[in-house]
Design a protein around this motif. Structure first.
Motif, PDB file in Angstrom:
ATOM      1  N   THR A  68       0.824  -1.205   0.000  1.00 45.77           N
ATOM      2  CA  THR A  68       0.000   0.000   0.000  1.00 45.77           C
ATOM      3  C   THR A  68       0.857   1.253   0.000  1.00 45.77           C
ATOM      4  OG1 THR A  68      -1.830  -1.113   1.130  1.00 45.77           O
ATOM      5  CG2 THR A  68      -1.764   1.285   1.264  1.00 45.77           C
TER       6      THR A  68
ATOM      7  N   LYS B  25       0.820   4.198  -2.838  1.00 49.68           N
ATOM      8  CA  LYS B  25       0.567   5.600  -2.503  1.00 49.68           C
ATOM      9  C   LYS B  25       1.608   6.523  -3.126  1.00 49.68           C
ATOM     10  CE  LYS B  25      -2.014   5.192   1.877  1.00 49.68           C
ATOM     11  NZ  LYS B  25      -2.920   6.353   1.789  1.00 49.68           N
TER      12      LYS B  25
ATOM     13  N   LEU C 182      -2.105  10.770   1.070  1.00 54.62           N
ATOM     14  CA  LEU C 182      -1.966  10.188  -0.264  1.00 54.62           C
ATOM     15  C   LEU C 182      -3.027   9.111  -0.488  1.00 54.62           C
ATOM     16  CD1 LEU C 182       1.917   9.840  -0.547  1.00 54.62           C
ATOM     17  CD2 LEU C 182       0.449  11.590  -1.583  1.00 54.62           C
ATOM     18  N   GLU C 183      -3.589   9.083  -1.674  1.00 54.88           N
ATOM     19  CA  GLU C 183      -4.629   8.126  -1.990  1.00 54.88           C
ATOM     20  C   GLU C 183      -4.034   6.780  -2.394  1.00 54.88           C
ATOM     21  OE1 GLU C 183      -6.716  10.040  -5.096  1.00 54.88           O
ATOM     22  OE2 GLU C 183      -7.617  11.581  -3.812  1.00 54.88           O
ATOM     23  N   THR C 184      -4.815   5.728  -2.227  1.00 52.16           N
ATOM     24  CA  THR C 184      -4.432   4.398  -2.695  1.00 52.16           C
ATOM     25  C   THR C 184      -5.276   4.062  -3.903  1.00 52.16           C
ATOM     26  OG1 THR C 184      -3.956   3.720  -0.418  1.00 52.16           O
ATOM     27  CG2 THR C 184      -4.127   1.980  -2.071  1.00 52.16           C
TER      28      THR C 184
END
Length: 341
Positions: free
Chosen positions: A175, A179, A201-203
């Motif tokens: 993950t 990110k 931060l988006e995944t």
């Protein structure tokens, strides 16, 4: 790892005080490929095979603190002098007076410093994502970043030993890699008040076509082995102007600042090429500088190429970047032959 990784030769060499791991492939003029954060030699998997196929001896090291290279615990071991020393040690190991250098992100920073401090060892330099900035003796950017952007700015959050490591540990390694490597933001990375940048931060739920789950897992597995402290120490050993000195403490800062003062105002005169993605966060914040006259005045023999893409451009646009690098290497070699006639 992928089949590409199985075709490279692995070796370790001793620099002054640490062991560096690297991979190599091919025969011919030496080309060093220097990775950035959060990466290791594997980020160059496409370019290694491509350049080796076209007649070059390609060497991609894990920079100190990264991958299978030694990782000194103290940030004081990650100064610009250390980075340049490592690169000189690699050239000496292969008995090469000069080499082509290609660097991305932190690898680009190391490459610019090598060009500045030891231009006699560089045939030509390709910088990905990070341009050259002239040293400003009156600017301490870590302090100014805190004043302008606050604690949410990712570089500020990376300064405190252990802070980012603890935040990263809330996620599995895969993950964390997603990110960072799949980032598509074009604005400055500033987390909201009270939030860590890794949480901000988006995944991505969908992978882009340029990277596979298996390749991301290669990154995850390696960082699970080596940890993040070594790579983060690059940020902790800097007053970031991308070509400035260490700002870990006043004593350390003063010492490095004095060492680099001799190069104040020096231009980078080796042949150079700058490649960036038009959606790269760094390019978005330096667009006017990169496409204007000042950059080219500081690097007189410069070519600038802007591609459609983001920060990890050598992976996202692998074929185009590989061809741009090859074109540059051939041009510099041809120009060198012509100048000797």
């Amino acid at each position: 790892m992928s089949s590409i990784s199985c075709e490279v030769e692995h070796l370790r060499i001793k620099t002054y005080g640490i062991w560096l791991h690297m991979v190599e492939q091919g025969a011919g003029p030496l080309v060093l490929l220097l990775h950035g954060f959060p990466e290791f030699w594997y980020s160059w998997r496409h370019q290694i095979a491509f350049l080796a196929k076209h007649g070059y001896h390609v060497v991609a090291p894990d920079l100190r603190g990264c991958g299978d290279s030694d990782a000194p615990l103290s940030p004081t071991s990650y100064s610009v002098v250390h980075l340049v020393g490592d690169l000189i040690s690699i050239l000496d190991h292969f008995s090469e007076q000069q080499a082509f250098i290609v660097g991305h992100d932190w690898g680009a920073v190391a490459g610019w410093f090598l060009c500045l401090l030891r231009p006699d060892r560089v045939k030509g330099f390709v910088s990905l994502s990070v341009p050259y900035f002239q040293r400003d003796p009156n600017t301490k950017l870590i302090e100014s970043y805190r004043q302008v952007f606050g604690d949410g700015f990712y570089i500020c959050q990376f300064q405190e030993p252990g802070r980012a490591e603890r935040a990263f540990a809330r996620y599995d390694y895969l993950t964390v890699m997603k990110k960072f490597l799949l980032i598509t933001k074009t604005d400055i990375l500033i987390a909201p008040l009270g939030m860590e940048i890794i949480d901000y931060l988006e995944t991505s739920s969908l992978l882009p076509p340029w990277i596979t789950e298996e390749e991301l897992q290669v990154y995850a597995d390696k960082f699970q082995e080596s940890g993040f402290t070594g790579p983060l120490n690059y940020y902790r050993a800097m007053d970031l102007c991308l070509c400035n000195a260490v700002h870990l403490s006043e004593i350390l800062n003063d010492r490095n600042w004095e060492l680099l003062a001799a190069w104040q105002g020096t231009k980078v005169k080796v042949p150079a090429k700058f490649i960036a993605g038009d959606k790269d966060i760094g390019f978005e914040s330096t667009r006017e500088y990169v496409t204007g006259d000042i950059f080219k005045q500081l690097v007189p023999n410069l070519e600038v190429v802007i591609l459609d893409g983001h920060h990890f451009i050598q992976q996202e646009r692998a074929q185009e970047v590989s061809e741009e690098i090859l074109c540059f290497l051939r041009k510099v070699s041809l120009d060198s032959v012509s100048s000797q006639v």
